[in-house]
Design an enzyme around this catalytic site. Structure first.
Site, PDB file in Angstrom:
ATOM      1  N   LYS A  45      48.354 -66.539 -38.031  1.00  0.00           N
ATOM      2  CA  LYS A  45      48.585 -66.162 -39.503  1.00  0.00           C
ATOM      3  C   LYS A  45      47.460 -66.122 -40.297  1.00  0.00           C
ATOM      4  CE  LYS A  45      52.149 -65.758 -39.878  1.00  0.00           C
ATOM      5  NZ  LYS A  45      52.888 -64.455 -39.475  1.00  0.00           N
ATOM      6  N   SER A  46      46.397 -65.779 -39.868  1.00  0.00           N
ATOM      7  CA  SER A  46      45.026 -65.668 -40.359  1.00  0.00           C
ATOM      8  C   SER A  46      44.558 -64.088 -40.597  1.00  0.00           C
ATOM      9  CB  SER A  46      43.792 -66.231 -39.465  1.00  0.00           C
ATOM     10  OG  SER A  46      44.221 -67.642 -39.466  1.00  0.00           O
ATOM     11  N   HIS A 101      44.411 -65.657 -29.566  1.00  0.00           N
ATOM     12  CA  HIS A 101      44.799 -66.741 -30.594  1.00  0.00           C
ATOM     13  C   HIS A 101      43.874 -68.042 -29.803  1.00  0.00           C
ATOM     14  CE1 HIS A 101      47.146 -64.884 -33.687  1.00  0.00           C
ATOM     15  NE2 HIS A 101      48.234 -65.037 -32.770  1.00  0.00           N
ATOM     16  N   ARG A 123      41.041 -67.815 -42.213  1.00  0.00           N
ATOM     17  CA  ARG A 123      41.603 -67.781 -43.344  1.00  0.00           C
ATOM     18  C   ARG A 123      41.809 -69.276 -44.022  1.00  0.00           C
ATOM     19  NH1 ARG A 123      47.808 -65.443 -44.350  1.00  0.00           N
ATOM     20  NH2 ARG A 123      47.609 -65.241 -46.590  1.00  0.00           N
ATOM     21  N   SER A 131      51.746 -69.672 -44.968  1.00  0.00           N
ATOM     22  CA  SER A 131      52.160 -68.304 -44.441  1.00  0.00           C
ATOM     23  C   SER A 131      52.938 -68.831 -43.081  1.00  0.00           C
ATOM     24  CB  SER A 131      51.182 -67.429 -44.031  1.00  0.00           C
ATOM     25  OG  SER A 131      51.535 -66.445 -43.036  1.00  0.00           O
ATOM     26  N   TYR A 186      39.661 -63.737 -44.219  1.00  0.00           N
ATOM     27  CA  TYR A 186      40.459 -63.208 -44.870  1.00  0.00           C
ATOM     28  C   TYR A 186      40.485 -62.934 -46.423  1.00  0.00           C
ATOM     29  CZ  TYR A 186      45.687 -62.257 -46.218  1.00  0.00           C
ATOM     30  OH  TYR A 186      46.602 -61.743 -47.013  1.00  0.00           O
ATOM     31  N   LYS A 251      53.473 -61.661 -48.151  1.00  0.00           N
ATOM     32  CA  LYS A 251      53.056 -61.602 -49.454  1.00  0.00           C
ATOM     33  C   LYS A 251      51.586 -60.758 -49.281  1.00  0.00           C
ATOM     34  CE  LYS A 251      54.640 -64.562 -52.924  1.00  0.00           C
ATOM     35  NZ  LYS A 251      54.210 -66.117 -53.841  1.00  0.00           N
TER      36      LYS A 251
HETATM   37  P1  A3P Z   1      51.230 -64.072 -45.679  1.00  0.00           P
HETATM   38  O1  A3P Z   1      52.386 -64.522 -44.903  1.00  0.00           O
HETATM   39  O2  A3P Z   1      50.471 -64.752 -46.725  1.00  0.00           O
HETATM   40  O3  A3P Z   1      51.734 -62.753 -46.648  1.00  0.00           O
HETATM   41  P2  A3P Z   1      48.706 -62.920 -38.650  1.00  0.00           P
HETATM   42  O4  A3P Z   1      48.705 -61.090 -38.502  1.00  0.00           O
HETATM   43  O5  A3P Z   1      47.556 -63.470 -38.008  1.00  0.00           O
HETATM   44  O6  A3P Z   1      50.192 -63.473 -38.144  1.00  0.00           O
HETATM   45  O7  A3P Z   1      48.709 -63.255 -40.281  1.00  0.00           O
HETATM   46  C1  A3P Z   1      49.751 -62.770 -40.914  1.00  0.00           C
HETATM   47  C2  A3P Z   1      49.357 -62.810 -42.537  1.00  0.00           C
HETATM   48  O8  A3P Z   1      48.324 -61.645 -42.793  1.00  0.00           O
HETATM   49  C3  A3P Z   1      50.663 -62.554 -43.242  1.00  0.00           C
HETATM   50  O9  A3P Z   1      50.296 -63.403 -44.427  1.00  0.00           O
HETATM   51  C4  A3P Z   1      50.531 -61.081 -43.643  1.00  0.00           C
HETATM   52  O10 A3P Z   1      51.164 -60.580 -44.741  1.00  0.00           O
HETATM   53  C5  A3P Z   1      49.006 -61.037 -43.876  1.00  0.00           C
HETATM   54  N1  A3P Z   1      48.860 -59.468 -43.799  1.00  0.00           N
HETATM   55  C6  A3P Z   1      49.027 -58.527 -42.574  1.00  0.00           C
HETATM   56  N2  A3P Z   1      48.658 -57.490 -43.164  1.00  0.00           N
HETATM   57  C7  A3P Z   1      47.858 -57.316 -44.479  1.00  0.00           C
HETATM   58  C8  A3P Z   1      47.202 -56.652 -45.186  1.00  0.00           C
HETATM   59  N3  A3P Z   1      46.945 -55.380 -45.011  1.00  0.00           N
HETATM   60  N4  A3P Z   1      46.727 -57.142 -46.451  1.00  0.00           N
HETATM   61  C9  A3P Z   1      46.893 -58.519 -46.624  1.00  0.00           C
HETATM   62  N5  A3P Z   1      47.274 -59.551 -45.775  1.00  0.00           N
HETATM   63  C10 A3P Z   1      47.848 -59.109 -44.661  1.00  0.00           C
END
Ligand code: A3P
Length: 289
Positions: A45-46, A101, A123, A131, A186, A251
């Site tokens: 989630k980063s 990861h 992040r 997230s 991030y 988001k």
């Molecule tokens: P949120 O849940 O805060 O929206 P990962 O890919 O490591 O699992 O991380 C997922 C997070 O990255 C999610 O955050 C996702 O929306 C965000 N994310 C993915 N693509 C993105 C982009 N182009 N711009 C901003 N955030 C993005």
């Protein structure tokens, strides 16, 4: 379902059984890196999916065909997951792109010998938590998070997939051979995506024109990436990920914890953060706000 049913324990951390197995973890341990491999390493989630879009576009010099025709998990696979074994990675032309990861201490022997390039994405952990909470609620291969207060303690204790955020970040920040590692956040990517793309390209030895950087940045904007079915996880069957509960690309902002944590939850987070990070000498962008 319980942790024992859904997760494997690997080197002290949980990994979801749906995509990891003893065989896939052995494949990871025996993996032979090449000097020109590029690995984006993240705590979940980063910004993993974001890097799976950005890096292939930098390598293709802005040609969007690879990101429109290959899923993110095929174009830049997780080395520790099952799929890696089936992708014939030996045959891929350089630079091969991977994600992981894994903690620094979990990296395979060959990694420390060959020293491939790593882009480590960090992040704000309060946003990682924010997230993660809906993600654990929508993915059937994760243990149900319970209430937000319960999940806060689970997260702070590192009883989540890939263990503690604090250990992950501290491990990678303490890595040897830092010439091979680029640290990016991030938040930095949110603040200035074009500058971040340019910094990443320089690190991997690609010189891109301003026009190409702008094209990549435009494609990688949250609202545009969300439309790409090869990257938005809409191809994953809903019995694994129920995106009606919460979208994977949810988001895409920095600081969403402010909309999601109570004052008490934020204070609890901060006190653990302060204690666990007290010896870390690194200027995180989120500490400045
Ligand atoms: P949120 O849940 O805060 O929206 P990962 O890919 O490591 O699992 O991380 C997922 C997070 O990255 C999610 O955050 C996702 O929306 C965000 N994310 C993915 N693509 C993105 C982009 N182009 N711009 C901003 N955030 C993005």
């Amino acid at each position: 379902m319980t942790e024992a049913e859904l997760y494997l324990q690997y080197k002290g951390v949980f990994v979801p059984k749906l995509v990891h197995s003893p065989e896939s973890l052995q494949f990871f341990e025996e993996f032979t890196f090449r000097h020109d491999d590029i690995i984006a390493v993240t705590y979940p989630k980063s910004g993993t999916t974001w890097m799976q879009e950005i890096l292939p576009l930098i390598v293709s010099e802005g040609d969007i065909t690879p990101v429109l025709t290959l899923t993110n998990w095929d174009r830049m696979p997780w080395l520790e997951e099952h799929r890696a074994k089936e992708l014939n990675l030996e045959q891929r032309p350089p630079p091969r792109l991977f994600v992981s990861h894994c903690h620094y201490s979990m990296m395979p022997e060959s990694f420390f010998k060959v020293k491939p390039k790593v882009i480590y994405v960090m992040r704000n952990p309060k946003d990682v938590f924010t997230s993660s909470y809906p993600y654990y609620g929508m993915a059937m291969y994760m243990v149900n998070p319970g209430t937000k207060d319960e999940f806060l303690e689970t997260f702070l204790d590192g009883k989540v997939i890939f263990g503690s955020w604090f250990d992950h970040v501290k491990g990678w920040l303490g890595a040897k051979d830092q010439d091979c590692i680029m640290y990016i956040s991030y938040e930095e990517m949110i603040l200035d995506l074009k500058a971040s793309i340019s910094k990443i390209s320089l690190f991997i030895g690609k010189t891109l024109s301003q026009e190409v950087i702008e094209k990549i940045a435009d494609h990688c904007m949250f609202k545009n990436m969300k439309q790409n079915k090869m990257s938005n996880y809409s191809l994953v069957p809903s019995e694994y990920m129920d995106q009606k509960k919460s979208e994977f690309l949810r988001k895409g902002i920095a600081g969403d914890w402010k909309n999601n944590l109570t004052e008490a939850q934020a204070a609890r987070f901060d006190s653990v953060y302060k204690e666990k990070m007290k010896d870390v000498n690194f200027k995180f962008m989120w500490d400045e706000n």
